[in-house]
Motif scaffolding. Structure first.
Motif, PDB file in Angstrom:
ATOM      1  N   LYS A 135       8.586 -36.773 -23.453  1.00  0.00           N
ATOM      2  CA  LYS A 135       8.391 -37.851 -22.581  1.00  0.00           C
ATOM      3  C   LYS A 135       7.069 -38.716 -23.040  1.00  0.00           C
ATOM      4  O   LYS A 135       5.934 -38.037 -23.198  1.00  0.00           O
TER       5      LYS A 135
ATOM      6  N   GLU B 108      11.877 -41.330 -22.214  1.00  0.00           N
ATOM      7  CA  GLU B 108      12.126 -39.848 -21.874  1.00  0.00           C
ATOM      8  C   GLU B 108      13.326 -39.441 -22.442  1.00  0.00           C
ATOM      9  O   GLU B 108      14.369 -39.954 -22.344  1.00  0.00           O
TER      10      GLU B 108
ATOM     11  N   TYR C 228      12.375 -31.723 -25.700  1.00  0.00           N
ATOM     12  CA  TYR C 228      12.435 -32.762 -24.749  1.00  0.00           C
ATOM     13  C   TYR C 228      10.865 -33.420 -25.113  1.00  0.00           C
ATOM     14  O   TYR C 228       9.979 -32.966 -25.181  1.00  0.00           O
TER      15      TYR C 228
END
Length: 189
Positions: A145, A150, A143
Motif C-alpha cells: 500500500k 494498493e 500486499y
C-alpha cells in the motif's frame, strides 16, 4: 535347549542395550549450539556513533560459527545517518545471517517504509543487504500500500537501489491516477 536359547537371547539384548555411547557430544558443535540466548531483549546497532537499527524480541539465539541469529516476536526500526527512521516493522520469526547480510522474515510481516511512504504485508520475505533486494517466494502472497497504489500478488521483488518493485504472478489492486502531484516551484498547470 529352549532355556539356553532364552538365556543367550536375553544376554545378547542386555549387552547391546548396556552399551552407552554419547552420540550427542559429536553433534554439539558451535554451529548447532547457541553462543547466546536472549529473552525479552532490546538490541541496538550503531555505526560511526549513530543508531542505525533497534530490535526488540521475545527471544533470540545467536550462533558463533555461522554468524546466524534467530528471533521470535520481533519489532524493529532502522534509521538513516541523520537519525531519521527509515523503516519500522514486525514479524513472528526473523532469521539473520549477519555475515552475508541476509535477513529472512516469517509470519505476520508488517513493514512500513518512510521514503517512499509504503506499507508491505506478507507471510515471508527475504532482504539481501548487499544487493538491497527484497523478495518473497514465488508463491508467497504480498500486499503493498502506497498513497496512490494498493496491490496484492505473488512472486514479489523490490530493489532498494532503483526503488522499483514487481510481481511475477497475477496481481490485483487499484492505482489511483487522479491524485494530484505536488507542483514544483516554477511549474505551471
Amino acid at each position: 535347549m529352549n532355556f539356553k536359547r532364552l538365556i543367550l537371547a536375553a544376554s545378547t539384548i542386555l549387552i547391546i542395550t548396556s552399551c552407552s555411547l554419547n552420540y550427542d557430544q559429536e553433534t554439539q558443535s558451535e554451529s548447532k549450539v547457541p553462543e547466546f540466548i536472549f529473552t525479552d531483549a532490546t538490541l541496538s546497532k550503531y555505526e560511526n556513533r549513530n543508531l542505525t537499527m533497534q530490535l526488540t524480541c521475545k527471544s533470540m539465539e545467536q550462533y558463533k560459527d555461522t554468524g546466524s541469529s534467530y528471533a521470535q516476536d520481533v519489532k524493529f526500526n532502522t534509521f538513516n545517518k541523520d537519525g531519521n527512521e527509515e523503516t519500522k516493522g514486525s514479524c513472528g520469526i526473523l532469521s539473520a545471517d549477519t555475515r552475508k547480510e541476509i535477513y529472512t522474515f516469517f509470519n505476520n510481516i508488517n513493514i512500513q517504509v518512510s521514503d517512499p511512504k509504503m506499507q508491505i504485508i506478507a507471510d515471508s520475505l527475504k532482504w539481501m543487504g548487499k544487493s538491497e533486494q527484497l523478495i518473497s517466494g514465488i508463491t508467497d502472497f504480498v500486499y503493498i500500500k502506497r498513497d496512490d497504489v494498493e496491490l496484492q500478488g505473488r512472486g514479489f521483488s523490490a530493489s532498494g537501489v532503483s526503488r522499483t518493485y514487481s510481481f511475477t504472478d497475477t496481481v490485483s489492486g487499484t492505482v489511483d491516477t487522479d491524485k494530484k502531484k505536488t507542483e514544483s516551484p516554477g511549474e505551471t498547470k
